[in-house]
Design a protein around this motif. Structure first.
Motif, PDB file in Angstrom:
ATOM      1  N   ASN A  55       0.796  -1.219   0.000  1.00 22.36           N
ATOM      2  CA  ASN A  55       0.000   0.000   0.000  1.00 22.36           C
ATOM      3  C   ASN A  55       0.831   1.272   0.000  1.00 22.36           C
ATOM      4  O   ASN A  55       0.277   2.381   0.008  1.00 22.36           O
ATOM      5  CB  ASN A  55      -0.977  -0.013   1.178  1.00 22.36           C
ATOM      6  CG  ASN A  55      -2.117  -0.975   0.947  1.00 22.36           C
ATOM      7  OD1 ASN A  55      -2.564  -1.156  -0.180  1.00 22.36           O
ATOM      8  ND2 ASN A  55      -2.589  -1.621   2.009  1.00 22.36           N
ATOM      9  N   TYR A  90       1.510   1.384  -7.168  1.00 22.55           N
ATOM     10  CA  TYR A  90       0.280   0.821  -7.719  1.00 22.55           C
ATOM     11  C   TYR A  90      -0.918   0.999  -6.791  1.00 22.55           C
ATOM     12  O   TYR A  90      -2.056   0.754  -7.202  1.00 22.55           O
ATOM     13  CB  TYR A  90       0.477  -0.673  -7.999  1.00 22.55           C
ATOM     14  CG  TYR A  90       1.603  -0.960  -8.955  1.00 22.55           C
ATOM     15  CD1 TYR A  90       1.413  -0.872 -10.328  1.00 22.55           C
ATOM     16  CD2 TYR A  90       2.866  -1.301  -8.483  1.00 22.55           C
ATOM     17  CE1 TYR A  90       2.445  -1.134 -11.219  1.00 22.55           C
ATOM     18  CE2 TYR A  90       3.917  -1.565  -9.360  1.00 22.55           C
ATOM     19  CZ  TYR A  90       3.702  -1.475 -10.723  1.00 22.55           C
ATOM     20  OH  TYR A  90       4.728  -1.734 -11.594  1.00 22.55           O
ATOM     21  N   ASP A  98      -3.917   2.542  -4.497  1.00 17.14           N
ATOM     22  CA  ASP A  98      -4.853   3.658  -4.436  1.00 17.14           C
ATOM     23  C   ASP A  98      -4.782   4.219  -3.015  1.00 17.14           C
ATOM     24  O   ASP A  98      -5.163   3.533  -2.051  1.00 17.14           O
ATOM     25  CB  ASP A  98      -6.267   3.165  -4.741  1.00 17.14           C
ATOM     26  CG  ASP A  98      -7.304   4.273  -4.659  1.00 17.14           C
ATOM     27  OD1 ASP A  98      -6.971   5.373  -4.184  1.00 17.14           O
ATOM     28  OD2 ASP A  98      -8.461   4.032  -5.058  1.00 17.14           O
ATOM     29  N   ARG A 147      -7.954   3.761  -0.767  1.00 17.59           N
ATOM     30  CA  ARG A 147      -8.495   2.463  -0.365  1.00 17.59           C
ATOM     31  C   ARG A 147      -7.421   1.438  -0.036  1.00 17.59           C
ATOM     32  O   ARG A 147      -7.569   0.658   0.887  1.00 17.59           O
ATOM     33  CB  ARG A 147      -9.404   1.920  -1.466  1.00 17.59           C
ATOM     34  CG  ARG A 147     -10.577   2.828  -1.798  1.00 17.59           C
ATOM     35  CD  ARG A 147     -11.507   2.176  -2.804  1.00 17.59           C
ATOM     36  NE  ARG A 147     -12.139   0.981  -2.261  1.00 17.59           N
ATOM     37  CZ  ARG A 147     -12.957   0.214  -2.939  1.00 17.59           C
ATOM     38  NH1 ARG A 147     -13.236   0.514  -4.198  1.00 17.59           N
ATOM     39  NH2 ARG A 147     -13.490  -0.856  -2.392  1.00 17.59           N
ATOM     40  N   GLU A 174      -2.005  -5.343  -8.187  1.00 22.42           N
ATOM     41  CA  GLU A 174      -2.771  -4.551  -9.137  1.00 22.42           C
ATOM     42  C   GLU A 174      -3.342  -5.433 -10.251  1.00 22.42           C
ATOM     43  O   GLU A 174      -4.489  -5.238 -10.680  1.00 22.42           O
ATOM     44  CB  GLU A 174      -1.899  -3.452  -9.730  1.00 22.42           C
ATOM     45  CG  GLU A 174      -2.565  -2.607 -10.803  1.00 22.42           C
ATOM     46  CD  GLU A 174      -3.780  -1.844 -10.297  1.00 22.42           C
ATOM     47  OE1 GLU A 174      -4.572  -1.382 -11.146  1.00 22.42           O
ATOM     48  OE2 GLU A 174      -3.964  -1.715  -9.061  1.00 22.42           O
ATOM     49  N   SER A 227      -6.301  -7.032  -8.711  1.00 22.17           N
ATOM     50  CA  SER A 227      -7.358  -6.042  -8.531  1.00 22.17           C
ATOM     51  C   SER A 227      -8.076  -5.764  -9.847  1.00 22.17           C
ATOM     52  O   SER A 227      -9.314  -5.676  -9.900  1.00 22.17           O
ATOM     53  CB  SER A 227      -6.767  -4.746  -7.972  1.00 22.17           C
ATOM     54  OG  SER A 227      -7.773  -3.785  -7.742  1.00 22.17           O
ATOM     55  N   LYS A 259     -12.050  -6.320 -10.599  1.00 27.36           N
ATOM     56  CA  LYS A 259     -12.866  -5.178 -11.030  1.00 27.36           C
ATOM     57  C   LYS A 259     -13.586  -5.458 -12.348  1.00 27.36           C
ATOM     58  O   LYS A 259     -14.638  -4.892 -12.625  1.00 27.36           O
ATOM     59  CB  LYS A 259     -11.986  -3.932 -11.185  1.00 27.36           C
ATOM     60  CG  LYS A 259     -11.524  -3.313  -9.881  1.00 27.36           C
ATOM     61  CD  LYS A 259     -10.614  -2.125 -10.161  1.00 27.36           C
ATOM     62  CE  LYS A 259     -10.065  -1.527  -8.869  1.00 27.36           C
ATOM     63  NZ  LYS A 259      -9.091  -0.430  -9.153  1.00 27.36           N
TER      64      LYS A 259
END
Length: 451
Positions: free
Chosen positions: A250, A254, A256, A259, A334, A337, A341
């Protein structure tokens, strides 16, 4: 372990008459794992506060539970083109009573071993599918007074969310409590909505997770990889280790900032990278990670509360081993993710339409690959990592207390893995993983040292 002595086999039917008839299953019921998924629960000796008989309590409450969940008491029937339908004929489920001279302490840390298989009803798929119960249970009494409850549940009928819903309500009925959530049994809800046009060409379906995963460079099939010996390990990832991984991922380029990456994406990315290292891939080796995504809240409108069936879909993250290893954990997370998504309402409906138009679904069903080198397969150089992190898997109480341990039985298939929360709810996670024997030690080394 001491031998298991089977004392009785019962057929349990719904306590009252239920709707009878056949209906086709939804497309998501028909692909992937359509065999039975085994799980086992261990309990300490019931306290003196429990005045009933364990076997009678389980049998009677199971019968009442089947009244509400009557599809579980039916049978599957093959249709042409690899399709199945569910015959709600109330033929019932199988319940076995066994005993053993073993003690709970003989199971050490409850790591799944071949001995676990003796605690769970086994299914012989050489028998006609019309004769196989969709749910089988075995209660085993141990010398110490402890109990195990092993269950095998047909994945063609339910996914993990629905399976644990059924088990939870069975427990509530055994305790004399009303249902918490009535099952929503009408699967036609997944047939509704404006149908999308059939796929125009094979490349379109490749974007929907139905293509075969990549092979090792230089190989034309996975036959030799399937022949290699595998082993299963239960590996604990401490809260401290998880926090270190999440701190790293985090703060990567990469992430966000608003979040961050979830625990699943973080751990899955770490496992993917460690497996690529342990397997000794060349940098250009393509590799994929299969991700099981619950679509209940992703379709429009969302599925009703208590939807009873399969509502998961396979999303696939792709990369090369070189990219995964050289770009760090954030890159892998990522990729995962992005795959998750992509599972939108359009993705789900397009996938349903693709399956409806597919000539034969056998190529997507695991039952045809049992004991062979054909059919769906993740294996080297690929992985499949299923998350049980949000499932109500713990706390199954039939009136004599909650389990002291629950977990999967032996998890077959190179690269097949489960991610579970630790029962102690201390922030640690449990990784149940199957890899080739030749790769497991290196994988464990990277898993714990590459932090």
């Amino acid at each position: 372990m001491a031998p298991i002595i089977l004392r009785n086999i019962y057929t349990i039917v719904p306590s009252e008459p239920t709707w009878a008839g056949c209906f086709p299953l939804a497309e998501w019921d028909l692909v992937g794992t359509i065999t039975h998924v085994p799980t086992v629960y261990f309990y300490n000796k019931p306290s003196e506060l429990f005045q009933g008989n364990v076997v009678e309590t389980l049998r009677n409450s199971l019968s009442r539970a089947l009244f509400h969940f009557y599809p579980m008491a039916g049978r599957l029937k093959w249709l042409p083109r690899g399709r199945l339908e569910l015959d709600c004929n109330a033929e019932g489920v199988s319940f076995m009573e066994a005993e053993s001279e073993a003690k709970l302490s003989d199971f050490n840390d409850f790591s799944p071993t071949p001995e676990f298989e003796k605690l769970v009803p086994q299914v012989n798929y050489k028998h006609p599918i019309e004769t196989i119960p969709l749910f089988l249970a075995q209660v085993t009494r141990f010398k110490c007074g402890g109990i195990s409850l092993g269950v095998s549940i047909s994945h063609a009928v339910v996914d993990g969310q629905s399976a644990f819903h059924f088990l939870s309500e069975w427990g509530r009925i055994a305790r004399g409590e009303p249902l918490e959530t009535t099952p929503f049994l009408d699967r036609k809800i997944l047939w509704t909505g404006k149908p999308l046009p059939p796929f125009a060409s094979p490349p379109q379906c490749e974007r929907k997770g139905f293509e075969q995963p990549p092979l090792l460079i230089g190989e034309t099939d996975n036959v030799e990889e399937r022949k290699k010996k595998t082993t299963v390990e239960i590996l604990k990832l401490s809260k401290t280790l998880i926090e270190k991984l999440r701190s790293r991922v985090n703060t990567s380029e990469y992430a966000d900032p608003a979040r961050g990456f979830t625990r699943y994406k973080t751990v899955a990315g770490h496992v993917w990278r460690c497996a690529s290292k342990a397997r000794g891939h060349s940098p250009e080796q393509p590799t994929s990670l299969g991700i099981c995504v619950d679509t209940r809240s992703r379709v429009q409108p969302p599925l009703p509360r208590g939807y009873f069936g399969n509502a998961t879909i396979n999303a696939v993250a792709r990369s090369t081993s070189g990219e995964l290893i050289s770009n760090g954990l954030g890159f892998a997370a990522e990729k995962i993710s992005e795959a998750i998504k992509s599972v939108t309402n359009e993705y789900v409906m397009t996938g349903i339409e693709y399956l409806k138009n597919h000539e034969d679904l056998k190529t997507f069903q695991d039952i045809h690959a049992l004991g062979s080198t054909d059919g769906p397969f993740y294996g080297n150089p690929n992985l499949g990592l299923v998350s049980w992190l949000t499932l109500p898997m713990y706390g199954l109480d039939f009136g004599w207390g909650k389990e002291v341990h629950m977990g999967p039985c032996t998890h077959d298939g190179d690269g097949g893995s489960l991610l579970l929360p630790d029962k102690n709810d201390d922030g640690s996670l449990i990784l149940a993983t199957c890899l080739q024997v030749a790769h497991m030690e290196a994988f464990k080394k990277h898993l714990y040292e590459d932090i």
